[in-house]
Write an enzyme that holds these catalytic residues in place. Structure first.
Site, PDB file in Angstrom:
ATOM      1  N   SER A  86      71.356  19.373  20.111  1.00  9.84           N
ATOM      2  CA  SER A  86      71.794  18.857  18.803  1.00  9.84           C
ATOM      3  C   SER A  86      72.366  19.918  17.867  1.00  9.84           C
ATOM      4  O   SER A  86      73.022  19.575  16.886  1.00  9.84           O
ATOM      5  CB  SER A  86      70.642  18.157  18.093  1.00  9.84           C
ATOM      6  OG  SER A  86      70.547  16.831  18.545  1.00  9.84           O
TER       7      SER A  86
ATOM      8  N   LYS B  98      75.952  19.686  17.203  1.00 15.28           N
ATOM      9  CA  LYS B  98      76.494  18.682  16.279  1.00 15.28           C
ATOM     10  C   LYS B  98      77.084  19.335  15.037  1.00 15.28           C
ATOM     11  O   LYS B  98      78.038  18.825  14.446  1.00 15.28           O
ATOM     12  CB  LYS B  98      75.392  17.696  15.865  1.00 15.28           C
ATOM     13  CG  LYS B  98      74.890  16.826  17.022  1.00 15.28           C
ATOM     14  CD  LYS B  98      73.632  16.060  16.635  1.00 15.28           C
ATOM     15  CE  LYS B  98      73.138  15.165  17.769  1.00 15.28           C
ATOM     16  NZ  LYS B  98      71.817  14.584  17.506  1.00 15.28           N
TER      17      LYS B  98
ATOM     18  N   TYR C  33      80.599  14.766  24.915  1.00 14.68           N
ATOM     19  CA  TYR C  33      79.367  14.971  24.134  1.00 14.68           C
ATOM     20  C   TYR C  33      78.302  15.685  24.970  1.00 14.68           C
ATOM     21  O   TYR C  33      77.643  16.622  24.501  1.00 14.68           O
ATOM     22  CB  TYR C  33      78.856  13.615  23.632  1.00 14.68           C
ATOM     23  CG  TYR C  33      77.506  13.681  22.956  1.00 14.68           C
ATOM     24  CD1 TYR C  33      77.373  14.139  21.648  1.00 14.68           C
ATOM     25  CD2 TYR C  33      76.340  13.294  23.634  1.00 14.68           C
ATOM     26  CE1 TYR C  33      76.131  14.202  21.035  1.00 14.68           C
ATOM     27  CE2 TYR C  33      75.095  13.352  23.020  1.00 14.68           C
ATOM     28  CZ  TYR C  33      74.991  13.816  21.729  1.00 14.68           C
ATOM     29  OH  TYR C  33      73.752  13.887  21.124  1.00 14.68           O
TER      30      TYR C  33
ATOM     31  N   TYR D  71      65.979  16.393  11.964  1.00 13.49           N
ATOM     32  CA  TYR D  71      65.730  14.971  12.241  1.00 13.49           C
ATOM     33  C   TYR D  71      64.864  14.367  11.130  1.00 13.49           C
ATOM     34  O   TYR D  71      65.020  14.720   9.963  1.00 13.49           O
ATOM     35  CB  TYR D  71      65.051  14.772  13.611  1.00 13.49           C
ATOM     36  CG  TYR D  71      65.586  15.615  14.732  1.00 13.49           C
ATOM     37  CD1 TYR D  71      66.950  15.583  15.063  1.00 13.49           C
ATOM     38  CD2 TYR D  71      64.756  16.434  15.481  1.00 13.49           C
ATOM     39  CE1 TYR D  71      67.440  16.342  16.111  1.00 13.49           C
ATOM     40  CE2 TYR D  71      65.246  17.191  16.536  1.00 13.49           C
ATOM     41  CZ  TYR D  71      66.575  17.147  16.832  1.00 13.49           C
ATOM     42  OH  TYR D  71      67.051  17.895  17.859  1.00 13.49           O
TER      43      TYR D  71
ATOM     44  N   VAL E 135      66.891  19.634  21.160  1.00 15.09           N
ATOM     45  CA  VAL E 135      65.753  19.332  22.039  1.00 15.09           C
ATOM     46  C   VAL E 135      65.540  20.341  23.166  1.00 15.09           C
ATOM     47  O   VAL E 135      64.563  20.249  23.896  1.00 15.09           O
ATOM     48  CB  VAL E 135      65.808  17.911  22.656  1.00 15.09           C
ATOM     49  CG1 VAL E 135      65.483  16.847  21.638  1.00 15.09           C
ATOM     50  CG2 VAL E 135      67.114  17.658  23.348  1.00 15.09           C
TER      51      VAL E 135
END
Ligand SMILES: NC(=O)CC[C@H](N)C(=O)O
Length: 310
Positions: free
Chosen positions: A66, A69, A194, A246, A264
């Site tokens: 992540s 991102k 992705y 998150y 993660v």
């Protein structure tokens, strides 16, 4: 480029934080991530003098997951502008797990609430310019090379293939978004890009350097070159504060108080305005998907060096 130097004070802090990892678990919903060693913790800190201090085994590599991102968002904003991106994805935290589908249906219009949750990140990745998946990935990797100063960075194909084969939840999110015209084009292509983006492989030193550029208003320390426009670097840091950890972002803001993004794989990138970049790797995660020992380490660093921006 100066290599990171081992630092005694940081080593002690790593040793103190490391046992907290015992209460966590490595991610296994992406099968290839389950092989990570849960008892490892490493840290690199890059500052505006161009020096890098480190502790733990900083040669250990991990995938961005992540954390990518943030980088993809920077590129999409540079490619499409704010209107082009924020017409597809919102700016609000969700309070839900990163892979949740619930608000896509209960919110109207059904655009993802922010670019740090999976739904929002899939929409953002679909906005990266390029004619083919390879061209888009090539641009993303070139951007990572520029940010980190390391042109040997690539993606781990074992991890990307492992995720691609098992990404049924992300597939559902992406098809949902396509149905609602948030995501256009071929869903399988977006998923391929992705999962490769998430599998970009770095070490703590690379991550600290990338973090530094974002912290330092988008500028490199050595060349003072503006790699990310100032207003985009600010947007990234703001999303990191509001949504970067998150559905633990609120507590993290109170306990640590710095812009940070976790993945993660156990990586955490922290960007201290206006010019310290931190890269951490500790793969044992809590139930929200954040590195337990990594968060503990950041909390000690923030207390000791008064890093909180609040
Ligand atoms: N939280 C994460 O790091 C999630 C990234 C991961 N590739 C996924 O989509 O599930």
């Amino acid at each position: 480029m100066n290599p990171c130097q081992d630092n005694k004070a940081l080593k002690l802090m790593v040793q103190e934080a490391l046992p907290h990892g015992k209460n966590g678990k490595v991610a296994d919903y992406i099968p290839a991530l389950s092989f990570a060693n849960p008892t490892t913790l490493s840290l690199a800190i890059f500052d505006s003098e161009g020096t890098c201090a480190a502790a733990g085994d900083i040669s250990e590599k991990f995938t961005l997951q992540s954390i990518s991102k943030v980088i993809a968002l920077a590129l999409a904003l540079m490619d499409r502008g704010e209107e082009g991106v924020f017409s597809r994805v919102g700016m609000e935290p969700t309070g839900d797990p990163f892979n949740s589908i619930i608000k896509l249906e209960t919110h109207s219009p059904s655009k993802p609430l922010n670019p740090m949750i999976n739904a929002g990140a899939l929409a953002v990745t679909s906005l990266i310019n390029g004619n083919t998946i390879d061209e888009k990935l090539g641009r993303l990797l070139a951007f990572v090379h520029e940010l980190s100063g390391n042109t040997s960075i690539s993606y781990n194909s074992e991890v990307s293939e492992s995720e691609f084969k098992t990404a049924d939840l992300n597939r559902s999110l992406a098809y949902f978004l396509k149905q609602h015209h948030v995501l256009t084009g071929n869903v399988e292509h977006v998923l391929e890009l992705y999962t490769k983006q998430c599998a970009i492989e770095v070490d703590c030193q690379d991550l600290a350097r990338i973090a530094f550029v974002i912290a330092n208003e988008g500028k490199h320390v050595e060349s003072a070159r503006q790699i990310i426009p100032l207003h985009i670097a600010r947007i990234l840091k703001t999303f990191m504060v509001t949504c970067g950890m998150y559905n633990a972002s609120g507590e993290f803001a109170i306990r640590v108080g710095v812009p940070a993004k976790s993945g993660v794989s156990g990586g955490i990138m922290a960007c201290i305005p206006h010019g310290v970049g931190i890269g951490i790797y500790g793969p044992a995660l809590d139930d929200k998907g954040n590195s337990i020992a990594g968060m503990k380490l950041l909390e000690s660093l923030a207390q000791r060096y008064q890093l909180s921006i609040f």
